[in-house]
Scaffold this motif. Structure first.
Motif, short mmCIF file in Angstrom:
data_model
loop_
_atom_site.label_atom_id
_atom_site.label_comp_id
_atom_site.label_asym_id
_atom_site.label_seq_id
_atom_site.Cartn_x
_atom_site.Cartn_y
_atom_site.Cartn_z
N ARG A 139 0.85 -1.19 0.00
CA ARG A 139 0.00 0.00 0.00
C ARG A 139 0.88 1.23 0.00
O ARG A 139 1.71 1.42 0.89
CB ARG A 139 -0.91 0.02 1.23
CG ARG A 139 -1.68 1.33 1.32
CD ARG A 139 -2.86 1.23 2.21
NE ARG A 139 -3.54 2.51 2.38
CZ ARG A 139 -4.48 2.72 3.29
NH1 ARG A 139 -4.84 1.73 4.09
NH2 ARG A 139 -5.04 3.89 3.39
N GLY A 191 -8.52 7.89 1.29
CA GLY A 191 -9.43 8.43 2.30
C GLY A 191 -10.85 8.05 1.97
O GLY A 191 -11.09 7.30 1.02
N SER A 192 -11.76 8.56 2.77
CA SER A 192 -13.16 8.15 2.65
C SER A 192 -14.05 9.37 2.51
O SER A 192 -13.66 10.48 2.90
CB SER A 192 -13.52 7.36 3.91
OG SER A 192 -14.73 6.68 3.74
N GLN A 193 -15.25 9.14 1.97
CA GLN A 193 -16.19 10.23 1.70
C GLN A 193 -15.50 11.30 0.84
O GLN A 193 -15.58 12.50 1.10
CB GLN A 193 -16.76 10.81 3.03
CG GLN A 193 -17.82 11.90 2.89
CD GLN A 193 -18.99 11.51 1.97
OE1 GLN A 193 -19.22 10.35 1.67
NE2 GLN A 193 -19.72 12.49 1.50
N GLU A 257 -12.09 -1.15 -3.70
CA GLU A 257 -12.53 -1.49 -2.35
C GLU A 257 -13.63 -0.54 -1.88
O GLU A 257 -13.47 0.13 -0.85
CB GLU A 257 -11.35 -1.40 -1.38
CG GLU A 257 -10.16 -2.27 -1.72
CD GLU A 257 -8.94 -1.99 -0.84
OE1 GLU A 257 -8.97 -1.02 -0.04
OE2 GLU A 257 -7.97 -2.74 -0.94
N PRO A 258 -14.74 -0.45 -2.60
CA PRO A 258 -15.77 0.49 -2.17
C PRO A 258 -16.49 -0.01 -0.91
O PRO A 258 -16.79 -1.19 -0.79
CB PRO A 258 -16.74 0.50 -3.36
CG PRO A 258 -16.60 -0.87 -3.95
CD PRO A 258 -15.14 -1.23 -3.78
N ARG A 296 -21.34 9.20 13.60
CA ARG A 296 -20.71 9.99 12.54
C ARG A 296 -20.83 11.51 12.74
O ARG A 296 -19.86 12.23 12.55
CB ARG A 296 -21.23 9.57 11.17
CG ARG A 296 -21.05 8.06 10.87
CD ARG A 296 -21.19 7.72 9.40
NE ARG A 296 -20.17 8.37 8.62
CZ ARG A 296 -20.35 9.41 7.87
NH1 ARG A 296 -21.57 9.92 7.73
NH2 ARG A 296 -19.35 9.98 7.25
N1 LLP Z 1 -10.09 0.47 1.74
C1 LLP Z 1 -9.39 0.84 2.83
C2 LLP Z 1 -7.99 0.44 2.94
C3 LLP Z 1 -10.01 1.64 3.81
O1 LLP Z 1 -9.32 2.01 4.88
C4 LLP Z 1 -11.36 2.01 3.67
C5 LLP Z 1 -12.04 2.81 4.68
C6 LLP Z 1 -12.06 1.57 2.52
C7 LLP Z 1 -11.38 0.82 1.57
C8 LLP Z 1 -13.50 1.90 2.27
O2 LLP Z 1 -13.70 3.26 2.16
P1 LLP Z 1 -15.10 3.83 1.66
O3 LLP Z 1 -15.27 3.37 0.24
O4 LLP Z 1 -16.15 3.30 2.54
O5 LLP Z 1 -14.95 5.29 1.78
N2 LLP Z 1 -15.96 5.71 9.69
C9 LLP Z 1 -15.73 6.71 8.68
C10 LLP Z 1 -15.09 6.14 7.45
C11 LLP Z 1 -13.81 5.40 7.74
C12 LLP Z 1 -13.22 4.76 6.52
C13 LLP Z 1 -12.10 3.86 6.89
N3 LLP Z 1 -11.49 3.20 5.78
C14 LLP Z 1 -17.04 7.39 8.36
O6 LLP Z 1 -18.05 7.09 9.01
O7 LLP Z 1 -17.09 8.29 7.53
#
Ligand code: LLP
Length: 403
Positions: A139, A191-193, A257-258, A296
């Protein structure tokens, strides 16, 4: 909004009590299908289990052919239990233990996303000890600002995630010498969002450059894991195009990785108004859901739209929507304008299917919200609310205390 698909939320509330999460099968199918159509054909969609790890959600996604991105032995076991084949599972996270590595090697997962040289050496030890070789992507921390909330930013040098891009070639060179490691790819997640596409574009471009260098160095890079992070609302189609453009001509298997993008919009959190309490210049609507159910807003200043599900109050009101937890941070929204609320009304928080139930706790000895899944006219409890007695029974009193 009173219904999810053809199910009356008031009926569910009557039967299971409030608060509860409610997930729509149709919305889950729609989100997965749209994402699948948006990204290049043949990509592995490794659903990020952390967003919503309910076994019913995982089983539905498994039936549609999803893979999984897991970050713990527990998530790995859940994904397997839901029927997601090991060959479609990637294992991410900065702190994998040797026990977790063993579990994943025995299962035969698709890929380890390794986040440090130390972890690489540990994985080599574990794999070599049993004559295996672990498929690995490093990574990379591309040092790109995802322009999201600081607490969900992962791709800058301030963050603990990944290896700095400047050190990547050195670590790949080391990896190539390790008998228990088989280098297969490169991984990034910023990152996310994330709702703007610029940060993805910048990160993917760096990863593609690195991939070319690594190939020139002699590494067989066959896969690019582009991570998750796509926010809501956003447009998977444009995101897919950005990814396709970035990797054009590279001949790699893409992994995504959604998490949120697949489940957020499929879920609501339904709560009941306990009191409407007038204050100095503001009115508090006190709900029976709290920050222990949906953290959140308190943790990331996240905004969740709220709708009235039932209620007969006329006109509109402006409320501070708060929970019952004894913390000033237990606030969902301030100065929120919506249809007038009265005690007993039901409200629903929208876009609560991701990082809602999974982040719940029993703080204030409040058993977290139940979870319900809806399909057409049918609904089913997919996680019952723990009873107060079950919470009490989970603790143990040492022999030197008590009667
Ligand atoms: N891949 C990895 C390595 C990650 O760390 C994450 C999220 C994802 C994929 C998925 O990300 P997504 O597609 O869902 O954005 N609790 C926070 C979000 C934390 C995300 C952590 N990692 C919230 O409620 O906004």
């Amino acid at each position: 909004m009173r219904h999810i698909e053809n199910v009356d939320l008031a009926e569910v509330a009557e039967a299971v009590g409030t608060p509860f999460y409610c997930y729509s099968v149709a919305a889950l199918i729609r989100a997965y299908t749209m994402f699948g159509l948006a990204v290049p054909a043949g990509s592995l969609i490794a659903y990020s289990v952390k967003a919503n790890g309910n076994l019913a959600v995982l089983t539905l996604l498994a039936e549609m052919g999803a893979g999984a991105d897991v970050v713990s032995g527990g998530e790995l076991k859940k994904a397997l239990a839901a029927g997601i084949p090991a060959a479609r599972i990637v294992f991410s996270g900065v702190g994998k233990t040797k026990a977790e590595m063993t579990l994943a090697l025995d299962a035969g997962i698709h890929q380890f996303n390794v986040e440090s040289e130390q972890e690489l050496l540990a994985l080599n030890d574990v794999a070599a000890a049993t004559g295996k070789s672990a498929p690995v992507a490093l990574r990379i921390n591309p040092d790109v600002d995802a322009k999201t909330h600081a607490k969900i930013t992962t791709g800058t040098s301030e963050n603990k995630f990944g290896v700095p891009i400047a050190r990547a070639r050195g670590i790949y060179a080391t990896a190539a010498t390790l008998p228990g490691i088989r280098v297969v790819g490169v991984d990034v997640h910023i990152g996310s969002q994330v709702t703007a596409l610029g940060p993805f574009e910048a990160a993917f471009a760096r990863i593609v450059d690195l991939t070319k260098q690594l190939r020139a160095d002699g590494h067989a890079i066959e896969r690019l894991d582009l991570g998750g992070g796509l926010g809501v609302p956003s447009d998977p189609k444009s995101y897919g195009k950005v990814a396709a453009r970035a990797v054009a001509g590279l001949d790699v298997q893409l992994i995504f990785e959604p998490g949120r993008a697949l489940v957020a919009e499929a879920g609501v959190l339904v709560a009941r108004v306990i009191y409407v309490k007038p204050g100095e210049g503001r009115t508090f609507a006190i709900l029976d859901a709290g920050m222990n159910d949906l953290i959140r807003p308190a943790l990331y200043d996240a905004h969740h739209d709220v709708v009235r599900v039932t209620g007969t109050g006329e006109g509109r009101g402006v409320y501070d929507l708060v929970g019952p937890v004894c913390e000033s941070a237990d606030v969902f929204a301030r100065d929120y304008e919506m249809p007038a609320l009265e005690a007993g009304d039901l409200v629903a928080f929208l876009n609560a299917g991701a990082y809602g139930a999974v982040m719940a706790s029993a703080y204030n000895a409040r058993p977290p919200a139940a979870e319900v899944m809806v399909q057409g006219r049918e609904w089913s409890v997919v996680r019952p609310r723990l009873t107060d007695d079950a919470l009490i029974a989970a603790d143990r009193i040492p022999h030197w205390l008590g009667p």
